[in-house]
Design a protein around this motif. Structure first.
Motif, PDB file in Angstrom:
ATOM      1  N   ASP A  39     104.237   4.474 -67.707  1.00 56.57           N
ATOM      2  CA  ASP A  39     105.159   4.413 -66.566  1.00 56.57           C
ATOM      3  C   ASP A  39     105.658   5.805 -66.170  1.00 56.57           C
ATOM      4  OD1 ASP A  39     106.554   3.000 -64.584  1.00 56.57           O
ATOM      5  OD2 ASP A  39     108.389   2.980 -65.781  1.00 56.57           O
ATOM      6  N   ARG A  75     107.751  -3.094 -66.397  1.00 51.43           N
ATOM      7  CA  ARG A  75     107.945  -3.566 -65.023  1.00 51.43           C
ATOM      8  C   ARG A  75     108.842  -4.796 -64.995  1.00 51.43           C
ATOM      9  NH1 ARG A  75     102.343  -2.316 -64.458  1.00 51.43           N
ATOM     10  NH2 ARG A  75     101.807  -4.521 -64.748  1.00 51.43           N
ATOM     11  N   SER A  76     108.651  -5.671 -66.002  1.00 52.58           N
ATOM     12  CA  SER A  76     109.480  -6.876 -66.077  1.00 52.58           C
ATOM     13  C   SER A  76     110.937  -6.521 -66.315  1.00 52.58           C
ATOM     14  CB  SER A  76     108.963  -7.771 -67.211  1.00 52.58           C
ATOM     15  OG  SER A  76     109.792  -8.888 -67.389  1.00 52.58           O
ATOM     16  N   ARG A  77     111.184  -5.541 -67.181  1.00 51.99           N
ATOM     17  CA  ARG A  77     112.563  -5.103 -67.447  1.00 51.99           C
ATOM     18  C   ARG A  77     113.216  -4.554 -66.182  1.00 51.99           C
ATOM     19  NH1 ARG A  77     112.875  -1.890 -73.241  1.00 51.99           N
ATOM     20  NH2 ARG A  77     112.347  -3.659 -74.599  1.00 51.99           N
ATOM     21  N   LYS A  78     112.443  -3.757 -65.444  1.00 48.48           N
ATOM     22  CA  LYS A  78     112.990  -3.187 -64.207  1.00 48.48           C
ATOM     23  C   LYS A  78     113.331  -4.295 -63.215  1.00 48.48           C
ATOM     24  CE  LYS A  78     110.729   1.341 -64.435  1.00 48.48           C
ATOM     25  NZ  LYS A  78     109.716   2.239 -63.832  1.00 48.48           N
ATOM     26  N   GLY A  79     112.487  -5.324 -63.188  1.00 48.26           N
ATOM     27  CA  GLY A  79     112.756  -6.441 -62.298  1.00 48.26           C
ATOM     28  C   GLY A  79     114.011  -7.193 -62.672  1.00 48.26           C
ATOM     29  N   ARG A  80     114.259  -7.309 -64.006  1.00 49.33           N
ATOM     30  CA  ARG A  80     115.461  -7.996 -64.475  1.00 49.33           C
ATOM     31  C   ARG A  80     116.696  -7.142 -64.290  1.00 49.33           C
ATOM     32  NH1 ARG A  80     112.119  -9.177 -69.122  1.00 49.33           N
ATOM     33  NH2 ARG A  80     113.370  -7.753 -70.373  1.00 49.33           N
TER      34      ARG A  80
END
Length: 226
Positions: free
Chosen positions: A28, A220-225
């Motif tokens: 990332d 990416r999932s963490r950023k979305g959350r």
């Protein structure tokens, strides 16, 4: 108690099939190792970090710090020929007692809540080792036969593995051998009970190319959350 983090990053990228050491591979937009260190600083700006690297990687690390404008305070220590020797070298940089979380530099998705839990539990039990339950069935093999095992009795061990400094320093005075695969096994060999606590399935170790893909997806999932 004074809190230390000893980050061990001596991988060579053999299994990941890269000429770049895996701790320096990009994840990332930043080196894997930088993600790891930033997680510990998110936990506490006052934590004392010791980063153990092969001496040959010092120049690469300094170049990456400049490129990514990373200027947090830490102690850089030369690694040894094995993980055991590298941890021992890192522990030599700690003066006085306290608590030390020993963590793999290539576990970049460690969450600050897990780090905090490890220190709180180690303050009480003198050790706190992150672990997760097995998700799949397992079998024990013996030459041509196999036997089903009760997976509920087993745990997959992760890092951080956090200890009272004096305890783990004395444990690392033991003679090294191949059965001492992590810090918990060293402490246990020295006669200390090991306390486990619930880790996280996201706290993966970057070992294969697939691990990098999974780590990218989790970030990416963490950023979305968030």
């Amino acid at each position: 108690m004074k809190e230390y983090a000893l980050i061990v990053a001596g991988g060579k990228g053999t299994r990941i099939k890269s000429s770049t050491p895996k701790q320096f591979l990009e994840l990332d937009g930043k080196p894997v190792l930088l993600h790891t260190l930033e997680a510990f600083y998110r936990y506490s700006e006052n934590i004392h970090i010791i980063l153990v690297l092969p001496a040959d990687d010092f120049a690469t690390w300094e170049m990456l710090c400049t490129r990514h404008k990373f200027h947090k305070p830490l102690i850089l220590q030369r690694g040894g020929d094995s993980r055991f020797q590298s941890v021992k070298n890192g522990l030599d940089k700690i003066d006085g007692d306290g608590l030390v979380a020993i963590h793999d530099g290539v576990r970049p998705l460690i969450h600050e809540d897990i780090i905090g839990a490890s220190f709180r539990l180690a303050a009480v039990h003198k050790s706190a080792v992150a672990a997760v339950r097995l998700k799949e069935s397992i079998r024990m093999t013996d030459q041509d036969t196999t036997k089903a095992m009760d997976r509920s009795r087993f745990r997959l061990i992760q890092t951080p593995q956090t200890f009272q400094v004096d305890l783990i320093k004395k444990a690392y005075s033991l003679k090294e051998d191949d059965t001492l695969t992590d810090d918990a096994s060293v402490a246990e060999r020295a006669g200390h009970a090991i306390s486990l606590f619930e880790g996280s399935y996201e706290n993966i170790k970057i070992t294969t190319p697939e691990d990098l893909v999974v780590a990218e997806a989790l970030l990416r999932s963490r950023k979305g959350r968030g």
